[in-house]
Write a protein that holds these residues in place. Structure first.
Motif, mmCIF file in Angstrom:
data_model
loop_
_atom_site.group_PDB
_atom_site.id
_atom_site.type_symbol
_atom_site.label_atom_id
_atom_site.label_comp_id
_atom_site.label_asym_id
_atom_site.label_seq_id
_atom_site.Cartn_x
_atom_site.Cartn_y
_atom_site.Cartn_z
ATOM 1 N N LEU A 486 22.545 -82.543 73.378
ATOM 2 C CA LEU A 486 22.144 -81.490 74.320
ATOM 3 C C LEU A 486 22.189 -81.963 75.766
ATOM 4 C CD1 LEU A 486 19.092 -79.620 72.719
ATOM 5 C CD2 LEU A 486 21.505 -79.038 72.648
ATOM 6 N N THR A 487 22.020 -83.248 75.970
ATOM 7 C CA THR A 487 21.927 -83.756 77.348
ATOM 8 C C THR A 487 23.285 -83.945 78.000
ATOM 9 O OG1 THR A 487 21.715 -85.990 76.417
ATOM 10 C CG2 THR A 487 19.687 -84.876 77.058
ATOM 11 N N GLU A 492 30.040 -76.537 77.976
ATOM 12 C CA GLU A 492 30.845 -76.082 76.842
ATOM 13 C C GLU A 492 30.627 -76.977 75.624
ATOM 14 O OE1 GLU A 492 35.262 -74.320 76.417
ATOM 15 O OE2 GLU A 492 35.198 -76.466 76.863
ATOM 16 N N LYS A 493 30.533 -78.286 75.865
ATOM 17 C CA LYS A 493 30.307 -79.211 74.747
ATOM 18 C C LYS A 493 28.965 -78.937 74.093
ATOM 19 C CE LYS A 493 33.210 -83.025 76.403
ATOM 20 N NZ LYS A 493 33.230 -84.431 76.826
ATOM 21 N N ARG A 494 27.949 -78.676 74.907
ATOM 22 C CA ARG A 494 26.620 -78.375 74.363
ATOM 23 C C ARG A 494 26.672 -77.077 73.554
ATOM 24 N NH1 ARG A 494 22.815 -78.492 78.839
ATOM 25 N NH2 ARG A 494 23.378 -76.340 79.297
ATOM 26 N N ASP A 495 27.388 -76.095 74.068
ATOM 27 C CA ASP A 495 27.488 -74.821 73.350
ATOM 28 C C ASP A 495 28.174 -74.993 72.001
ATOM 29 O OD1 ASP A 495 26.247 -73.594 75.450
ATOM 30 O OD2 ASP A 495 28.069 -72.832 76.385
ATOM 31 N N PHE A 496 29.262 -75.787 71.990
ATOM 32 C CA PHE A 496 29.960 -76.032 70.726
ATOM 33 C C PHE A 496 29.049 -76.757 69.732
ATOM 34 C CE2 PHE A 496 34.192 -75.340 72.787
ATOM 35 C CZ PHE A 496 34.668 -74.423 71.852
ATOM 36 N N PHE A 497 28.322 -77.743 70.235
ATOM 37 C CA PHE A 497 27.418 -78.486 69.357
ATOM 38 C C PHE A 497 26.370 -77.558 68.742
ATOM 39 C CE2 PHE A 497 23.212 -80.527 69.067
ATOM 40 C CZ PHE A 497 23.451 -81.360 67.989
ATOM 41 N N LEU A 498 25.761 -76.723 69.578
ATOM 42 C CA LEU A 498 24.719 -75.829 69.075
ATOM 43 C C LEU A 498 25.280 -74.821 68.074
ATOM 44 C CD1 LEU A 498 22.758 -75.230 72.389
ATOM 45 C CD2 LEU A 498 21.878 -76.348 70.344
ATOM 46 N N LYS A 499 26.501 -74.352 68.333
ATOM 47 C CA LYS A 499 27.094 -73.396 67.412
ATOM 48 C C LYS A 499 27.400 -74.070 66.070
ATOM 49 C CE LYS A 499 28.135 -69.595 67.862
ATOM 50 N NZ LYS A 499 27.459 -68.343 67.447
ATOM 51 N N TRP A 500 27.941 -75.295 66.143
ATOM 52 C CA TRP A 500 28.208 -76.032 64.895
ATOM 53 C C TRP A 500 26.921 -76.270 64.116
ATOM 54 C CZ3 TRP A 500 32.333 -75.986 62.356
ATOM 55 C CH2 TRP A 500 33.610 -76.062 62.957
ATOM 56 N N MET A 501 25.876 -76.646 64.841
ATOM 57 C CA MET A 501 24.589 -76.862 64.177
ATOM 58 C C MET A 501 24.092 -75.580 63.514
ATOM 59 S SD MET A 501 23.267 -79.938 64.206
ATOM 60 C CE MET A 501 21.535 -79.604 63.970
ATOM 61 N N ASN A 574 13.437 -84.579 81.183
ATOM 62 C CA ASN A 574 14.521 -83.631 81.455
ATOM 63 C C ASN A 574 14.650 -82.538 80.400
ATOM 64 O OD1 ASN A 574 15.233 -85.000 83.773
ATOM 65 N ND2 ASN A 574 16.761 -86.283 82.750
ATOM 66 N N LEU A 575 13.881 -82.635 79.331
ATOM 67 C CA LEU A 575 14.018 -81.662 78.240
ATOM 68 C C LEU A 575 13.756 -80.218 78.690
ATOM 69 C CD1 LEU A 575 12.508 -83.529 75.149
ATOM 70 C CD2 LEU A 575 14.898 -83.255 75.803
ATOM 71 N N PRO A 576 12.707 -79.957 79.492
ATOM 72 C CA PRO A 576 12.518 -78.568 79.929
ATOM 73 C C PRO A 576 13.706 -78.040 80.730
ATOM 74 C CG PRO A 576 10.512 -79.826 80.299
ATOM 75 C CD PRO A 576 11.578 -80.814 79.927
ATOM 76 N N GLY A 577 14.326 -78.924 81.515
ATOM 77 C CA GLY A 577 15.499 -78.497 82.289
ATOM 78 C C GLY A 577 16.650 -78.094 81.382
ATOM 79 N N ILE A 578 16.835 -78.862 80.298
ATOM 80 C CA ILE A 578 17.905 -78.539 79.339
ATOM 81 C C ILE A 578 17.614 -77.194 78.674
ATOM 82 C CG2 ILE A 578 18.972 -79.247 77.175
ATOM 83 C CD1 ILE A 578 18.327 -82.173 78.043
ATOM 84 N N ALA A 579 16.374 -77.034 78.228
ATOM 85 C CA ALA A 579 16.008 -75.770 77.572
ATOM 86 C C ALA A 579 16.135 -74.596 78.537
ATOM 87 C CB ALA A 579 14.581 -75.862 77.035
ATOM 88 N N ALA A 580 15.816 -74.830 79.821
ATOM 89 C CA ALA A 580 15.948 -73.763 80.823
ATOM 90 C C ALA A 580 17.407 -73.360 81.002
ATOM 91 C CB ALA A 580 15.353 -74.220 82.149
ATOM 92 N N GLU A 581 18.296 -74.360 81.016
ATOM 93 C CA GLU A 581 19.729 -74.055 81.107
ATOM 94 C C GLU A 581 20.189 -73.257 79.901
ATOM 95 O OE1 GLU A 581 21.821 -77.702 81.623
ATOM 96 O OE2 GLU A 581 20.875 -78.179 83.550
ATOM 97 N N MET A 582 19.669 -73.608 78.732
ATOM 98 C CA MET A 582 20.030 -72.871 77.527
ATOM 99 C C MET A 582 19.558 -71.426 77.609
ATOM 100 S SD MET A 582 19.217 -75.810 74.672
ATOM 101 C CE MET A 582 19.395 -74.685 73.286
ATOM 102 N N LEU A 583 18.362 -71.237 78.145
ATOM 103 C CA LEU A 583 17.867 -69.866 78.327
ATOM 104 C C LEU A 583 18.786 -69.079 79.255
ATOM 105 C CD1 LEU A 583 13.969 -69.982 78.671
ATOM 106 C CD2 LEU A 583 15.292 -68.593 77.092
ATOM 107 N N ASP A 585 21.836 -69.567 79.658
ATOM 108 C CA ASP A 585 23.117 -69.356 78.972
ATOM 109 C C ASP A 585 23.013 -68.342 77.844
ATOM 110 O OD1 ASP A 585 24.430 -71.108 80.601
ATOM 111 O OD2 ASP A 585 24.163 -72.835 79.283
ATOM 112 N N GLY A 586 21.817 -67.758 77.663
ATOM 113 C CA GLY A 586 21.685 -66.692 76.679
ATOM 114 C C GLY A 586 21.123 -67.113 75.339
ATOM 115 N N TYR A 587 20.646 -68.361 75.221
ATOM 116 C CA TYR A 587 20.031 -68.782 73.954
ATOM 117 C C TYR A 587 18.575 -68.326 73.919
ATOM 118 C CZ TYR A 587 24.024 -71.882 73.252
ATOM 119 O OH TYR A 587 25.284 -72.379 73.068
ATOM 120 N N PRO A 588 18.085 -67.895 72.753
ATOM 121 C CA PRO A 588 16.664 -67.552 72.657
ATOM 122 C C PRO A 588 15.795 -68.804 72.631
ATOM 123 C CG PRO A 588 17.864 -66.913 70.644
ATOM 124 C CD PRO A 588 18.820 -67.642 71.521
#
Length: 1593
Positions: A486-487, A492-501, A574-583, A585-588
């Motif tokens: 995630l970091t 795009e790489k993070r999005d692909f990883f999350l989709k694969w997961m 940095n975890l809240p920042g990552i989660a904020a970016e995901m939000l 980007d449209g992730y719940p």
């Protein structure tokens, strides 16, 4: 010729075709060139802007793609009709003048839908391709399998694009068991039938396929064909496109065409144009059907080069009437070459229509479905595609796939619960136990015999122990990999990883949950073993594993490491920042963890605050929530409405609530007044499976209250009008809406009735809507009873609800029988209408930013954890809004008071300046007119104040909606203020009149004797005129005359003050039948000894009490109350006597009114009787009698005629000497005039407004925050008490709050006025004002009516003085008597006198300024002012004076006439004198703890019967005691009790409290910190320290 050689030759031909139909030129035509390749993102399409929500006509070809996407994202099957501009149907084109051989508008204004789809897939990024494929599949459209012009001009296998399509079907062998298969379609191992054509074929294979797939049902255009709109438009870039769709059986033989699932592939264009695509399809297909009219030589070579054709190749021959014989021969030749059996050739006779022929084709396909049939997964096509030179769209996500695989390997063959315990341990039992502990901290249901505060400390200790244990946690291998992926800095790489997961986790869950789910359903059907149902439900939860669990663990890691003493490393920070970016980007993001029924507040707060920062603090939110029964299409509704992807799957695997952020486009931010719409999706309420579990209703209630409380708009989703769950859902919703009304939140509610078909649904369901309203009313009444709100009788009492406008009817989602049913277009359109309506509703001025949203979230959740939500709700936003209004209200109140005081001062001056001589009636008339004027002035001020309050409530930026329920209280406070001020002003005017009349008696005597003295002085002067006497001789002669003249002057008569007070006391007891008690009373001798509370004062109640300890307690309380009333009353009397006036009956009336007010409270609390009232009032009136008598005597002494005349003896002697010597006395006369006439008037002017000046000075100085609101005033006092840490001060504050506050304010004013000689400056300012006016007036008074200077003669002096008095009439009062005395026998002329007067005024200024500067007696000044600043500030901050019935903390509510009392921080009840009956120890428990526990209390109010603390409002309905914001909130008073426990016990004649060990560890610094936290002053206002306030104890 070998197949590879043919492929090479035709590839060259294919390239030439590419030149003719270059995709870039077509993309430019559609306006998509800038997005090629793959630059159009899913995120951009989810943004809410005017383009995305409009339904405008297609005005140009460039609008076509956006129209298609807009409708597709609504899952509207009509999206494929967006292929031409609206002008295509212009009636002008119907003219016969148009050349029929040309189609001049088709090429420019139309596109083929296949070209459009190809273009959009070429421009879409990987995730948008997935979303488009998913939504097209839901519409039962074919989706791209091979896309031409893909990566690097290679055609692409769209494996990734299809991965997200999840399908359910029921093969016929599962019909009896009602089982089903659920799988990602790319992983489904099913036969693939491909359909291709030769270039000369006239039969539409796409149309025929539609008949095959929909045989026996209404035909649905799964594949686009020539008879559809745009189907005849020449294709530009779509040749070579391979589409795929799936036939999936529902398990019903009469409905299913095929018993098993089948994939159908359709190659667009001729075989020889796309030879590599054909080759690929032939090799991966179960069977390939070639549509043809004839076979040309090149086509013959292609077909004969194929291998294994006997089993896989089928011909569909289209025979036409008049076909040349050569066509049939060419077909037979090829059949023979291929050795193709006759059964593999299907010929369409021209006499047979397509529908009939399709049945033959269906039969052929069925005949191939044998047990040995070759099947294939799309996933398995990867290798063949690469081998044949095709690219695969998911190749560039291999590293992310590998990372996901690594995590998945960790699961292996282990059970999911075991895996979660090892790899995701923080969300396990400890987290759930923490949730239970937090809830128990609020409810205190398991305390047993343990003291509550001790029990709370134990709970806190256990929480700390769990956190300590969790802090030892080391990142598991799975979480290390997850966080590392995630970091990455590349989104795009993070999005692909999350989709694969997600794909892999979902697949894993499907394979492992089905058996558990079946067991669960079977047990629920039996409905017997609740424990087993609960266990199975828990197993389902434990066996669920998805992205949300890893994100939840990430949040827990953050929570644990932040709560530990060690500083987290940078990755964790940095975890809240990552989660904020995901939000973004449209992730719940999980808001409420449904497994633990808890919110990770720190995690959610920091994530959203990071988001707030990332968007430049532009985070205005509108929140929309959907609630409803499980599996009724809530998530589907949101997904359809906004194009998002909340999980939609069978089974109950995840509980709780998830939030998702949707950006608002810049073009709509102004209209919607927000930057984001926050969607909240919740688990289903009232699961029929779980309804029988004990905590089901409570869980649903908590969830509904939370999300409704956070929402601006709530959608209640009702699947069927008459569903059995409906009443439960409505009760839960009504409960939540009722709670929101009480705490100031006003969400909008819409009911969505799903599965209601027909255009007349809305009209036909009018009866149902009325029935719904009746049920809502019924449920609201039930909820109101539960929340103890009996005044609420109907749903419309809770919120604005229109039975017509707030109900929506939406058809069923599917058009037909799933899984082959497409989405109903009516569903899509109805949802779109609902969305547009909701967006209109959201266009309100009320807006919330992320910090405020978080504050609401925390407050709501804390209150939800208490059983009694409404009286547990405590919110900083509400507190801020309320405090801000209190501050404004205090300022308006002071403006009101100040303006009336200024008017009152002017009225008093006017009455004083009136010269009615001896006509008392004229004085009475004047005062009566002034009272009338006062009423009018006060009404005007009241109107202004009410307008200000109304305007304040109209403002939209102060969260006034949160404090709507206090509006009535503040309006009532204005009414109360009007009455108070009217009463005060009229009393003051009466006092002024009586003072003037009393003073006039003395002045009349002075006037008579002044005339006598002046006459004798003139006679003496005449008799001495012819003699020559020295000054000493003249003085002796004058002394003799003076003594003889004053011998006959009598003193003023003393009034019987005791009789006056007794008369007012009898009036106070009118109609009370107590005259006998007041006969032969000598007030002067009463009240000299201490007052003793006796049993007879509450005898009717004391007889019922047998417990000696309780009797002593009650008597002690009564004695304390009496002492407090006596002390405050005595203070009032003493303060009143400090003014330089005479006694007036209004003083006694005001005193008795204060006593009556206190007695009202004593009766409520102590059940006192009339005898107590008589004895107490006599005692207080006795004290008042002695004080008022001294006041009266001082007035008589000050106004004694002889004493007053003695003051002017020196002046008359000087006049006598000057007249005898004939000296020029102009300067002396001017000085006398200034000293005797002007100076008193100046001093009166300065003091008249000085009180108001002092209040204004304090309210605008650095100390102004202390008086800004009552709660802040409390903070300042408590902070100063802590700094002094003086026990006597604490006792005085607790036991006699009013006296303490008055002394504190007085000393505070003293300190303030001492700083930098502030009082001197204020006096000097007033002096300069009046001096400037007087100097200006002297010039004006020196001119006559003609504008010319007055003549320079003696007579002009009188004219000048009269002019001066007249011009200054509204500013100062110059005594006529004083003027006559000062100007007695003046011999000067006017001009020298005015000059001397100016000089004397300058001397007076210097003299007064020096006196102001040297004066140090500030206290005397404050006590003698007509408007006392200490009293005005006291009125501002003291409020109603009520105290908490348990701990005696004072009320801080704004205004005076409020319906609910409240305080920011309560204290241990022992500090309010409460003790245990058996041990006599002071009670250590806080009332904020008790009122939410199972404990009981008893007192006089309960008739000595034990009563539950939870129901304290039965006896104290006007008090609201919410829980403390945190366990640390009450640290201040805990610290105080620890420090002074023994001394409080001694003072209250009790035994020391048993202090919990945790309290003893609280430091002074922590106590101060808790005070700041509780009063919310951290970082707000810099408050000057208040030191060395010496308050008499």
């Amino acid at each position: 010729m070998h197949f590879q050689e043919l492929k090479r030759l035709y590839h060259l031909y294919f390239l030439t075709l590419y030149d003719d139909r270059n995709p870039l030129s077509f993309l430019s035509k559609l306006g998509l060139r800038k997005f090629y390749p793959n630059k159009l993102t899913l995120r951009s399409l989810l943004e809410i802007n005017k383009d995305n929500i409009s339904d405008k006509d297609v005005e140009s070809v460039e609008d076509i793609p956006w129209c298609f996407l807009r409708k597709l994202f609504k899952i509207n099957a009509e999206c494929r009709t967006c292929i031409h501009t609206s002008s295509i149907y212009d009636t002008n084109y119907d003219s016969l003048d148009v050349d029929l051989d040309t189609d001049e508008f088709t090429e420019d204004n139309k596109v083929n839908p296949l070209d459009l789809i190809t273009a959009l897939f070429l421009c879409a990024d990987s995730f948008l391709q997935q979303e488009m494929s998913l939504k097209m599949s839901m519409c039962q459209f074919s989706v791209p399998l091979i896309l031409p012009f893909g990566s690097q001009s290679q055609s692409s296998l769209m494996l990734w694009a299809l991965r997200d399509i999840l399908k359910e079907w029921r093969p016929h062998d599962m019909s009896d068991s009602k089982g089903f298969v659920e799988n990602n379609i790319v992983c489904a191992n099913i036969p693939l039938f491909s359909f291709v054509r030769l270039k000369n074929c006239g039969l539409s294979k796409s149309q025929l396929l539609n008949y095959v797939l929909c045989s026996g049902q209404q035909t649905h255009n799964i594949f686009i064909h020539r008879d559809m709109e745009g189907g005849t438009v020449p294709r530009t870039i779509a040749n070579g496109l391979v589409e795929v769709c799936w036939y999936l059986p529902c398990g019903t033989a009469n409905l299913d065409i095929f018993p098993e699932p089948i994939a159908f592939a359709n190659l667009r264009g001729d075989v020889h144009e796309t030879l590599d695509h054909f080759s690929f399809l032939f090799q991966v297909s179960t069977a390939t059907f070639v549509f043809l009219d004839k076979v040309e030589e090149t086509e013959h070579r292609i077909l004969t080069s194929l291998e294994d054709v006997r089993s896989k190749l089928f011909f569909v021959v289209n025979r036409k009437e008049g076909d040349p014989r050569e066509n049939i021969i060419s077909v037979k030749k090829t059949m023979e070459a291929l050795e193709l059996p006759q059964s593999h050739v299907k010929t369409k006779d021209p006499r047979v229509n397509v529908a009939e022929f399709s049945k033959k084709l269906v039969a052929t396909i069925k005949s191939t479905l044998t047990d040995k049939i070759a099947t294939v997964t799309i996933e398995a096509m990867f290798g063949k595609a690469v081998e044949l030179g095709l690219s695969v769209d998911e190749c560039h996500s291999d590293p992310q796939k590998t990372a996901a695989d690594e995590i998945m390997k960790g699961i292996g063959v282990r059970s999911i619960p075991d895996y979660k315990k090892q790899q995701l341990p923080l969300q396990g039992n400890n987290w759930k136990r923490l949730a239970q502990l937090e809830k128990e901290e609020c409810r205190l249901q398991q305390a047993g015999d343990v003291e509550l505060e001790e029990y709370k400390s134990e709970l806190q200790a256990e929480k700390l122990s769990i956190r300590k244990e969790q802090s030892k946690y080391k990142l598991s291998r799975a979480m290390q990999s997850f966080i590392a992926s995630l970091t990455t800095t590349e989104k795009e790489k993070r999005d692909f990883f999350l989709k694969w997961m997600k794909l892999k986790l979902d697949a894993n869950s499907r394979s492992k949950l089905s058996e558990l789910r079946n067991k669960f359903k079977e047990e629920c059907k039996r409905n017997k073993n609740k424990e087993l149902i609960s266990e199975l439900d828990q197993n389902l939860l434990d066996s669920s594993l998805g992205i949300e669990h890893y994100m939840r663990e990430m949040g827990q890691i953050y929570e644990v490491l932040w709560s530990s003493s060690t500083k987290p490393d940078e990755i964790i920070c940095n975890l809240p920042g990552i989660a904020a970016e995901m939000l973004l980007d449209g992730y719940p993001l999980e808001l409420l963890d449904g497994d633990a029924s808890n919110i990770p507040e720190r995690w959610v707060t920091d994530v959203l605050m990071e988001l707030h920062r990332k968007v430049g603090e532009k985070s205005r939110l509108k929140v929309l929530t959907v609630l409803g029964v499980q599996s009724t299409g809530k998530s589907t509704l949101l997904n359809t409405m906004f194009g998002v992807q909340f999980p939609v799957s069978s089974g109950r695997c995840t509980r709780g609530a998830f939030m998702l952020f949707l950006r608002i486009g810049e073009d709509m931010q102004r209209d919607l007044n927000c930057d984001f719409i926050l969607l909240i999706d919740t688990e289903g309420l009232k699961s029929s499976d779980l309804a029988q579990l004990g905590d089901s209703y409570e869980h649903d209630n908590q969830l509904a209250t939370l999300v409704i409380g956070l929402s601006d708009v709530t959608i209640i989703n009702i699947a069927m009008e008459n569903s059995t769950e409906m009443k439960d859902i409505l009760q839960i919703a009504a409960h939540a809406f009722l709670r929101m009304k009480e705490v100031g939140k006003k969400p909008v509610c819409h009911f969505v009735h799903q599965n209601v078909a027909g255009v007349s649904a809305h009209t036909k369901n009018m009866t149902e809507r009325q029935h719904l309203l009746e049920q809502l009313n019924e449920m609201t009444q039930i909820a109101a009873q539960m929340e103890r709100q009996p005044s609420i009788q109907a749903f419309t009492d809770v919120m604005d609800y229109d039975v017509e406008k707030n109900n929506w009817y939406i058809p069923g989602l599917w058009h037909g029988t799933p899984p082959m049913a497409p989405v109903n277009t009516g569903y899509s359109e109805a949802v779109a209408d609902l969305k547009n309506n909701l967006l209109e509703i959201l266009k309100s001025d009320t807006v919330t930013q992320i910090p405020e949203f978080l504050e609401w979230m925390k407050s709501l959740w804390k209150a939800v954890k208490y059983e009694n939500f409404i009286f547990s709700f405590r919110n900083t936003l509400v507190a801020h809004a309320y405090d801000n209004l209190c501050k404004e209200f205090s300022q308006w109140e002071w403006t009101f008071r100040k303006d009336v005081l200024s008017w009152q001062t002017a009225a008093e001056l006017e009455i004083s300046n009136a010269e009615h001589e001896s006509d008392i009636q004229l004085w009475n008339n004047l005062v009566a007119s002034k009272k009338s004027e006062a009423s009018k002035e006060i009404r005007n001020q009241k109107t202004n104040m009410m307008l200000k309050l109304q305007e304040y409530y109209k403002s939209k930026d102060k969260h006034v909606n949160l404090i709507e329920k206090y509006k009535v209280d503040f309006f009532k406070s204005i009414d109360s203020l009007e009455k108070e001020i009217t009463h005060s002003v009229k009393n003051k005017l009466d006092c002024v009149l009586e003072f003037i009349l009393n003073s006039k008696k003395a002045q009349d005597i002075q006037r008579r004797y002044r005339d006598v003295i002046e006459e004798k002085v003139m006679k003496l002067l005449s008799s001495c005129k012819d003699t020559t006497l020295s000054d000493d001789q003249l003085t002796d002669v004058f002394e003799k005359m003076w003594t003889e003249t004053l011998v006959g002057i009598s003193d003023l008569k003393e009034r019987d003050i005791s009789a006056c007070i007794l008369k007012q006391l009898r009036k106070n007891f009118t109609n009370r039948k107590v005259n006998e008690e007041l006969q032969d009373v000598h007030l002067y001798n009463i009240g000299k000894d201490s007052f003793k509370a006796k049993s007879k004062h509450i005898d009717s109640y004391m007889k019922k009490i047998k417990n000696l300890f309780l009797k002593q307690n009650i008597k002690g309380d009564l004695q304390g109350f009496a002492d407090m009333v006596i002390e405050t009353s005595t203070r009032f009397v003493v303060d009143t006597t400090k003014t330089n006036g005479d006694y007036h009956d209004t003083f006694t009336n005001e005193l008795l009114e204060k006593v009556d007010k206190n007695l009202q409270q004593s009766y409520k609390r102590l059940k006192t009787n009339t005898q107590f009232e008589i004895d107490l009032k006599l005692h207080i009136c006795g004290i008042a009698c002695r004080e008022f008598l001294q006041m009266h005597r001082k007035f008589l002494l000050d106004n004694n005629p002889k004493t007053q005349l003695e003051k002017y003896k020196t002046q008359y002697l000087s006049d006598f000497l000057d007249l005898y010597k004939e000296r020029d006395h102009c300067q002396r006369k001017a000085t006398d005039f200034v000293q005797c006439c002007i100076r008193p008037a100046f001093e009166d002017y300065i003091n008249r407004s000085l009180g108001i000046n002092i209040v204004d000075e304090i309210l605008t100085s650095v100390h102004s925050p202390e008086y800004s609101s009552r709660s802040f005033f409390q903070y300042c006092i408590l902070k100063e008490l802590l700094q002094k840490d003086d026990f006597k001060s604490y006792v005085k504050y607790i036991c006699n709050y009013e006296i303490y506050v008055k002394d504190w304010i007085f000393q505070h004013i003293h300190q303030n006025m001492s700083e930098q000689k502030t009082l001197c400056k204020l006096k000097t300012n007033n002096l300069e004002v009046i001096l400037h006016k007087t100097m200006k007036t002297i010039k004006q008074a020196s001119t006559g009516e003609d504008g010319l200077p007055l003549p320079d003669n003696n007579e002009s002096i009188t004219v000048f003085i009269n002019n001066l008095r007249s011009y200054l009439l509204k500013d100062i009062s110059i005594s006529t008597e004083a003027v006559k005395r000062a100007l007695f026998q003046i011999r000067s002329t006017c001009h020298p006198f005015t000059k001397s007067l100016t000089e004397s005024l300058n001397d007076l200024r210097d003299q007064l300024q020096e006196e102001f500067s040297n004066s140090e007696d500030i206290d005397e000044t404050l006590n003698n002012l007509p408007i006392k600043p200490q009293d005005e500030l006291f009125k501002r901050v003291f409020g109603c004076g009520q105290q908490c019935p348990f701990c005696k903390v004072p009320c801080e509510a704004g205004g005076k006439d409020h319906s609910q009392h409240h305080a920011t921080v309560h204290r241990p009840q022992g500090l309010g004198r409460y003790r245990y009956e058996d041990s006599e120890k002071l009670i250590v428990t806080l009332c904020t703890t008790d009122v939410h526990s199972e404990q009981t209390f008893k007192n006089i109010k309960t008739n000595s019967e034990y009563h539950p603390y939870k129901e304290y409002r039965i006896h104290y309905p006007d008090w609201n005691i919410p829980p403390d914001r945190s366990i640390e909130s009450s640290d201040y008073w805990k610290y105080v009790l620890v420090q002074h426990n023994d001394r409080f016990a001694q003072k209250y004649k009790a035994k020391p409290a048993d202090i919990p060990a945790a309290w003893r560890r609280i430091t002074k610094e922590q106590a101060l910190e808790s005070l700041k936290e509780t009063f919310n002053v951290k970082g707000q206002i810099k408050i000057p320290d208040i030191v060395n306030l010496s308050i008499d104890i």
